[in-house]
Motif scaffolding. Sequence first.
Motif, PDB file in Angstrom:
ATOM      1  N   LEU A  28     -24.179  24.225  51.030  1.00 60.68           N
ATOM      2  CA  LEU A  28     -24.485  24.283  49.414  1.00 60.68           C
ATOM      3  C   LEU A  28     -23.459  23.230  48.377  1.00 60.68           C
ATOM      4  O   LEU A  28     -23.285  22.751  47.373  1.00 60.68           O
ATOM      5  CB  LEU A  28     -24.182  25.372  49.213  1.00 60.68           C
ATOM      6  CG  LEU A  28     -25.524  26.932  49.639  1.00 60.68           C
ATOM      7  CD1 LEU A  28     -25.113  28.051  49.497  1.00 60.68           C
ATOM      8  CD2 LEU A  28     -26.578  26.057  48.709  1.00 60.68           C
ATOM      9  N   THR A  29     -22.142  23.421  48.975  1.00 65.28           N
ATOM     10  CA  THR A  29     -21.169  22.760  48.466  1.00 65.28           C
ATOM     11  C   THR A  29     -21.363  20.942  48.691  1.00 65.28           C
ATOM     12  O   THR A  29     -20.956  20.383  46.817  1.00 65.28           O
ATOM     13  CB  THR A  29     -19.812  22.920  49.365  1.00 65.28           C
ATOM     14  OG1 THR A  29     -19.391  24.130  49.786  1.00 65.28           O
ATOM     15  CG2 THR A  29     -19.074  22.403  48.958  1.00 65.28           C
ATOM     16  N   ALA A  30     -21.691  20.829  49.622  1.00 66.09           N
ATOM     17  CA  ALA A  30     -22.058  19.011  49.573  1.00 66.09           C
ATOM     18  C   ALA A  30     -23.498  19.682  49.127  1.00 66.09           C
ATOM     19  O   ALA A  30     -23.302  17.908  48.202  1.00 66.09           O
ATOM     20  CB  ALA A  30     -22.872  18.644  51.003  1.00 66.09           C
ATOM     21  N   ILE A  31     -24.587  20.442  48.297  1.00 72.56           N
ATOM     22  CA  ILE A  31     -25.446  19.377  47.277  1.00 72.56           C
ATOM     23  C   ILE A  31     -24.385  19.298  46.052  1.00 72.56           C
ATOM     24  O   ILE A  31     -25.247  18.818  45.582  1.00 72.56           O
ATOM     25  CB  ILE A  31     -26.296  20.459  47.421  1.00 72.56           C
ATOM     26  CG1 ILE A  31     -27.256  20.209  48.943  1.00 72.56           C
ATOM     27  CG2 ILE A  31     -27.239  20.681  46.699  1.00 72.56           C
ATOM     28  CD1 ILE A  31     -27.774  21.463  49.302  1.00 72.56           C
ATOM     29  N   ALA A  32     -23.841  20.365  46.234  1.00 72.21           N
ATOM     30  CA  ALA A  32     -23.543  20.095  44.911  1.00 72.21           C
ATOM     31  C   ALA A  32     -22.327  18.851  44.252  1.00 72.21           C
ATOM     32  O   ALA A  32     -22.762  18.436  43.236  1.00 72.21           O
ATOM     33  CB  ALA A  32     -21.982  21.598  44.786  1.00 72.21           C
TER      34      ALA A  32
ATOM     35  N   VAL B 230     -28.368   9.352  63.258  1.00 70.05           N
ATOM     36  CA  VAL B 230     -28.423  10.854  63.922  1.00 70.05           C
ATOM     37  C   VAL B 230     -27.236  11.272  65.357  1.00 70.05           C
ATOM     38  O   VAL B 230     -26.829  12.237  64.866  1.00 70.05           O
ATOM     39  CB  VAL B 230     -29.840  11.288  64.430  1.00 70.05           C
ATOM     40  CG1 VAL B 230     -30.040  11.910  65.134  1.00 70.05           C
ATOM     41  CG2 VAL B 230     -31.008  10.580  62.796  1.00 70.05           C
ATOM     42  N   ILE B 231     -26.989  10.268  65.862  1.00 71.64           N
ATOM     43  CA  ILE B 231     -25.582  10.164  66.615  1.00 71.64           C
ATOM     44  C   ILE B 231     -24.058  10.730  65.869  1.00 71.64           C
ATOM     45  O   ILE B 231     -23.551  11.642  66.159  1.00 71.64           O
ATOM     46  CB  ILE B 231     -25.734   9.327  67.827  1.00 71.64           C
ATOM     47  CG1 ILE B 231     -27.261   8.782  68.191  1.00 71.64           C
ATOM     48  CG2 ILE B 231     -24.677   9.333  68.349  1.00 71.64           C
ATOM     49  CD1 ILE B 231     -26.686   7.494  69.448  1.00 71.64           C
ATOM     50  N   GLY B 232     -24.353   9.271  64.872  1.00 67.70           N
ATOM     51  CA  GLY B 232     -22.779   9.634  64.358  1.00 67.70           C
ATOM     52  C   GLY B 232     -22.762  11.321  63.563  1.00 67.70           C
ATOM     53  O   GLY B 232     -21.904  11.883  63.301  1.00 67.70           O
ATOM     54  N   VAL B 233     -24.324  11.909  62.553  1.00 65.14           N
ATOM     55  CA  VAL B 233     -24.130  13.120  62.168  1.00 65.14           C
ATOM     56  C   VAL B 233     -23.530  13.964  63.479  1.00 65.14           C
ATOM     57  O   VAL B 233     -23.169  15.055  62.867  1.00 65.14           O
ATOM     58  CB  VAL B 233     -25.166  13.436  61.631  1.00 65.14           C
ATOM     59  CG1 VAL B 233     -25.845  15.071  61.836  1.00 65.14           C
ATOM     60  CG2 VAL B 233     -25.621  12.955  60.456  1.00 65.14           C
ATOM     61  N   GLY B 234     -24.611  13.869  64.201  1.00 66.48           N
ATOM     62  CA  GLY B 234     -23.448  14.798  65.403  1.00 66.48           C
ATOM     63  C   GLY B 234     -22.193  15.158  65.863  1.00 66.48           C
ATOM     64  O   GLY B 234     -21.640  16.141  66.069  1.00 66.48           O
TER      65      GLY B 234
ATOM     66  N   GLY C 257     -17.641  17.617  65.853  1.00 69.58           N
ATOM     67  CA  GLY C 257     -16.110  17.391  64.872  1.00 69.58           C
ATOM     68  C   GLY C 257     -15.961  18.475  63.392  1.00 69.58           C
ATOM     69  O   GLY C 257     -14.365  19.669  63.638  1.00 69.58           O
ATOM     70  N   MET C 258     -16.835  19.542  62.806  1.00 67.52           N
ATOM     71  CA  MET C 258     -16.568  20.201  62.059  1.00 67.52           C
ATOM     72  C   MET C 258     -16.117  21.416  62.553  1.00 67.52           C
ATOM     73  O   MET C 258     -15.479  22.252  62.510  1.00 67.52           O
ATOM     74  CB  MET C 258     -17.550  20.276  61.560  1.00 67.52           C
ATOM     75  CG  MET C 258     -18.352  21.115  60.205  1.00 67.52           C
ATOM     76  SD  MET C 258     -18.862  22.396  61.086  1.00 67.52           S
ATOM     77  CE  MET C 258     -19.479  23.906  59.706  1.00 67.52           C
ATOM     78  N   GLY C 259     -17.382  21.484  64.314  1.00 66.79           N
ATOM     79  CA  GLY C 259     -16.900  22.748  64.763  1.00 66.79           C
ATOM     80  C   GLY C 259     -15.769  23.148  64.772  1.00 66.79           C
ATOM     81  O   GLY C 259     -15.412  24.320  65.306  1.00 66.79           O
TER      82      GLY C 259
ATOM     83  N   TYR D  54     -21.047  17.626  54.928  1.00 74.98           N
ATOM     84  CA  TYR D  54     -21.218  16.613  53.977  1.00 74.98           C
ATOM     85  C   TYR D  54     -21.914  15.120  54.547  1.00 74.98           C
ATOM     86  O   TYR D  54     -23.627  14.767  53.526  1.00 74.98           O
ATOM     87  CB  TYR D  54     -20.375  15.689  53.420  1.00 74.98           C
ATOM     88  CG  TYR D  54     -20.169  15.140  52.265  1.00 74.98           C
ATOM     89  CD1 TYR D  54     -20.316  15.391  50.872  1.00 74.98           C
ATOM     90  CD2 TYR D  54     -20.102  13.606  52.133  1.00 74.98           C
ATOM     91  CE1 TYR D  54     -20.992  14.185  49.979  1.00 74.98           C
ATOM     92  CE2 TYR D  54     -20.413  13.002  51.410  1.00 74.98           C
ATOM     93  CZ  TYR D  54     -20.491  13.357  50.158  1.00 74.98           C
ATOM     94  OH  TYR D  54     -21.130  12.135  49.055  1.00 74.98           O
ATOM     95  N   VAL D  55     -21.595  14.630  55.438  1.00 72.30           N
ATOM     96  CA  VAL D  55     -22.015  13.707  56.458  1.00 72.30           C
ATOM     97  C   VAL D  55     -23.747  13.789  56.466  1.00 72.30           C
ATOM     98  O   VAL D  55     -24.696  13.596  56.009  1.00 72.30           O
ATOM     99  CB  VAL D  55     -21.171  13.292  57.568  1.00 72.30           C
ATOM    100  CG1 VAL D  55     -22.036  11.741  58.040  1.00 72.30           C
ATOM    101  CG2 VAL D  55     -19.679  12.352  56.511  1.00 72.30           C
ATOM    102  N   SER D  56     -24.110  15.262  57.189  1.00 66.84           N
ATOM    103  CA  SER D  56     -25.041  15.355  57.204  1.00 66.84           C
ATOM    104  C   SER D  56     -25.733  15.990  56.205  1.00 66.84           C
ATOM    105  O   SER D  56     -27.327  15.022  55.974  1.00 66.84           O
ATOM    106  CB  SER D  56     -24.656  16.775  58.156  1.00 66.84           C
ATOM    107  OG  SER D  56     -24.310  16.968  58.978  1.00 66.84           O
ATOM    108  N   VAL D  57     -25.732  15.854  55.510  1.00 66.29           N
ATOM    109  CA  VAL D  57     -26.095  16.249  54.006  1.00 66.29           C
ATOM    110  C   VAL D  57     -26.503  15.411  53.143  1.00 66.29           C
ATOM    111  O   VAL D  57     -27.804  15.092  53.136  1.00 66.29           O
ATOM    112  CB  VAL D  57     -26.108  17.440  52.642  1.00 66.29           C
ATOM    113  CG1 VAL D  57     -26.551  17.657  51.812  1.00 66.29           C
ATOM    114  CG2 VAL D  57     -25.624  18.663  53.892  1.00 66.29           C
ATOM    115  N   ALA D  58     -25.757  14.368  52.744  1.00 63.71           N
ATOM    116  CA  ALA D  58     -25.878  12.863  52.711  1.00 63.71           C
ATOM    117  C   ALA D  58     -27.033  12.219  53.250  1.00 63.71           C
ATOM    118  O   ALA D  58     -27.985  11.603  52.714  1.00 63.71           O
ATOM    119  CB  ALA D  58     -24.759  11.789  52.540  1.00 63.71           C
ATOM    120  N   LEU D  59     -27.171  12.098  54.508  1.00 62.16           N
ATOM    121  CA  LEU D  59     -28.297  11.847  55.338  1.00 62.16           C
ATOM    122  C   LEU D  59     -29.733  12.071  55.211  1.00 62.16           C
ATOM    123  O   LEU D  59     -31.018  11.547  54.602  1.00 62.16           O
ATOM    124  CB  LEU D  59     -27.902  11.349  56.782  1.00 62.16           C
ATOM    125  CG  LEU D  59     -26.731  10.516  57.046  1.00 62.16           C
ATOM    126  CD1 LEU D  59     -26.400  10.749  58.482  1.00 62.16           C
ATOM    127  CD2 LEU D  59     -27.086   9.257  57.053  1.00 62.16           C
TER     128      LEU D  59
END
Length: 110
Positions: free
Chosen positions: A12-16, A90-94, A99-101, A69-74
């Motif tokens: 939700l934060t990324a969408i905003a 897709v690999i970059g998102v993974g 890293g986020m986790g 954010y990177v995931s939602v942007a893609l």
Amino acid sequence: MEIFKTFGLFVLTAIAEIVGCYLPYLWLKHGHSIWLVVPAACSFALFAWLLTLHPHAAGRVYAAYGGVYVSVALVWLWAVDSVRPTATDVIGVGVCLVGMGIIMFGARTA
């Protein structure tokens, strides 16, 4: 359950944040109405407020948020801009999500 709540809040934060950037982009690059800056400003205010809802230290939240954010942007790239992400996207998102986790749910010292 905390993992899903945290991830959902980050989405939700990324969408905003993306909406807050995309609306002025439409005005500046595509000649849409300047009035788009009003909902863009509201979207940025929502973005800032959503970041305060996390119980963790602000710096940790900001660092981990970047991965989502990177995931939602893609996803935005695909859904709104009609550009299909590449395999390396897709690999970059993974990598970002791993890293986020690690940042959000890794071991903490007392």
